[in-house]
Design an enzyme around this catalytic site. Structure first.
Site, mmCIF file in Angstrom:
data_model
loop_
_atom_site.group_PDB
_atom_site.id
_atom_site.type_symbol
_atom_site.label_atom_id
_atom_site.label_comp_id
_atom_site.label_asym_id
_atom_site.label_seq_id
_atom_site.Cartn_x
_atom_site.Cartn_y
_atom_site.Cartn_z
ATOM 1 N N HIS A 1 -12.160 6.106 5.207
ATOM 2 C CA HIS A 1 -11.632 7.303 5.852
ATOM 3 C C HIS A 1 -12.626 8.464 5.765
ATOM 4 O O HIS A 1 -13.538 8.441 4.933
ATOM 5 C CB HIS A 1 -10.347 7.767 5.137
ATOM 6 C CG HIS A 1 -9.166 6.887 5.328
ATOM 7 N ND1 HIS A 1 -8.388 6.447 4.277
ATOM 8 C CD2 HIS A 1 -8.592 6.377 6.453
ATOM 9 C CE1 HIS A 1 -7.393 5.692 4.739
ATOM 10 N NE2 HIS A 1 -7.501 5.635 6.056
ATOM 11 N N ARG A 29 -9.498 2.998 11.040
ATOM 12 C CA ARG A 29 -8.046 3.198 11.025
ATOM 13 C C ARG A 29 -7.540 4.273 11.992
ATOM 14 O O ARG A 29 -6.336 4.379 12.205
ATOM 15 C CB ARG A 29 -7.602 3.566 9.597
ATOM 16 C CG ARG A 29 -7.939 2.513 8.539
ATOM 17 C CD ARG A 29 -7.009 1.317 8.622
ATOM 18 N NE ARG A 29 -7.370 0.265 7.698
ATOM 19 C CZ ARG A 29 -7.004 0.239 6.411
ATOM 20 N NH1 ARG A 29 -6.294 1.220 5.913
ATOM 21 N NH2 ARG A 29 -7.355 -0.766 5.648
ATOM 22 N N VAL A 84 -8.512 -0.346 -4.632
ATOM 23 C CA VAL A 84 -7.873 -0.690 -3.352
ATOM 24 C C VAL A 84 -8.028 0.501 -2.391
ATOM 25 O O VAL A 84 -7.140 0.804 -1.583
ATOM 26 C CB VAL A 84 -6.395 -1.111 -3.524
ATOM 27 C CG1 VAL A 84 -6.316 -2.516 -4.096
ATOM 28 C CG2 VAL A 84 -5.619 -0.136 -4.399
ATOM 29 N N CYS A 96 -4.845 10.549 -1.538
ATOM 30 C CA CYS A 96 -4.035 9.490 -0.908
ATOM 31 C C CYS A 96 -2.612 9.406 -1.440
ATOM 32 O O CYS A 96 -1.716 8.935 -0.749
ATOM 33 C CB CYS A 96 -4.668 8.117 -1.138
ATOM 34 S SG CYS A 96 -6.306 7.925 -0.446
ATOM 35 N N ASP A 111 0.806 -1.228 0.000
ATOM 36 C CA ASP A 111 0.000 0.000 0.000
ATOM 37 C C ASP A 111 0.839 1.279 0.000
ATOM 38 O O ASP A 111 0.305 2.375 0.192
ATOM 39 C CB ASP A 111 -0.909 0.023 1.240
ATOM 40 C CG ASP A 111 -2.013 -1.013 1.184
ATOM 41 O OD1 ASP A 111 -2.997 -0.769 0.477
ATOM 42 O OD2 ASP A 111 -1.891 -2.056 1.842
ATOM 43 N N ASP A 155 -1.371 8.706 4.117
ATOM 44 C CA ASP A 155 -1.688 8.102 5.417
ATOM 45 C C ASP A 155 -0.519 8.114 6.388
ATOM 46 O O ASP A 155 -0.702 7.965 7.589
ATOM 47 C CB ASP A 155 -2.191 6.664 5.231
ATOM 48 C CG ASP A 155 -3.563 6.631 4.592
ATOM 49 O OD1 ASP A 155 -4.386 7.518 4.880
ATOM 50 O OD2 ASP A 155 -3.816 5.722 3.770
#
Length: 282
Positions: free
Chosen positions: A170, A142, A265, A271, A70, A76
């Site tokens: 998120h 998360r 994904v 992101c 990832d 993140d």
């Protein structure tokens, strides 16, 4: 909103990371779906090209790490505001080692590094919405309350409010900033409920732009010298109805960017980069 920070949306640098081959089979996802790796890489190449060539940012490109499927989703791993970078503690254990390369890069840029060392805390940058005036932090699968508290401690100049994320990965899976004082929000019930909570918790009034598709509400806003208001958003091929809504933003330079593979994904536009204003260090 007349009083909003004059430099909101000003960025000079972006940190991105290449896509590992392992993304196709091993990257985390909420729904089972097959990723076309080459198409994902072409999309990412275009995305990086927009940041670099079209928008003139200085882009730092980190290599992929096959052991971290990832790792392309660099947002993140860090929250940057002004000259401070909070290195997060991602909620998924398999993603914790992603922060090392990001930390090193941000340190080399001269940012003040704050580490999230509390092992009870979790925070993904995808749950952090900075409006220019305050932070909203999504409490999600998360990100937890302790993570939000550490963020508040790292950025003491700003109010921090938490928002329950009951649907989606998120907070920014269904919202983002579309400009100073403008929140782009999805039309689903959970998205609208989250917006209502944000409005109730804030001392500021935000305008809203509602799009039919939640993931299309994830956009990247910049305010750049010589270009003015710039918005990277979904393409008409992905979300035709949502793409039409962005055309209402007459003062913005609109830049549709495809994200059809990475969305499989759970990757959205924000992101894939950490945006930095190095002028904030001066």
């Amino acid at each position: 909103m007349a009083g909003v920070m004059a430099d909101f949306g000003n960025f000079t640098h972006a940190v991105v990371r290449a896509i590992p081959s392992s993304l196709a089979k091993e990257a985390l996802r909420m729904n089972v779906s097959d990723v076309d790796l080459e198409k994902a890489r072409r999309e990412h190449e275009v995305y990086v090209g927009v940041l670099k060539q079209k928008l003139g940012l200085e882009v730092i490109e980190l290599p992929a790490d096959e052991s971290l499927p990832d790792c392309v989703f660099v947002e993140d791993a860090a929250v940057v505001c002004g000259d401070t970078a909070l290195i997060t503690r991602p909620g998924a254990e398999s993603r914790r080692k992603e922060t090392a390369a990001i930390r090193q890069t941000l340190k080399e840029l001269g940012l003040n590094i704050v580490d999230m060392s509390d092992e009870t805390a979790t925070l993904d940058g995808g749950d952090v919405l900075f409006t220019g005036r305050e932070f909203f932090v999504g409490l999600s699968k998360r990100t937890n309350q302790r993570g939000a508290e550490i963020l508040a401690d790292a950025f003491k100049d700003y109010a921090v409010s938490t928002v329950p994320v009951t649907d989606g990965l998120h907070l920014k899976s269904f919202c983002s900033m579309g400009g100073p004082g403008l929140i782009v929000i999805g039309s689903s019930e959970p998205a609208q409920k989250a917006l209502k909570i944000m409005q109730q918790m804030s001392d500021h009034r935000y305008d809203k732009l509602t799009v039919p598709d939640d993931i299309a509400a994830n956009t990247i806003y910049m305010n750049l010298p010589g270009k003015g208001h710039v918005l990277l958003h979904c393409t008409p091929e992905e979300f035709p109805e949502s793409a039409k809504v962005f055309e209402k933003l007459k003062d913005h330079m609109l830049m549709p960017v495809s994200n059809m593979e990475k969305v499989k994904v759970d990757g959205a536009l924000t992101c894939c980069s950490v945006l930095i204003n190095m002028k904030a260090k001066v």
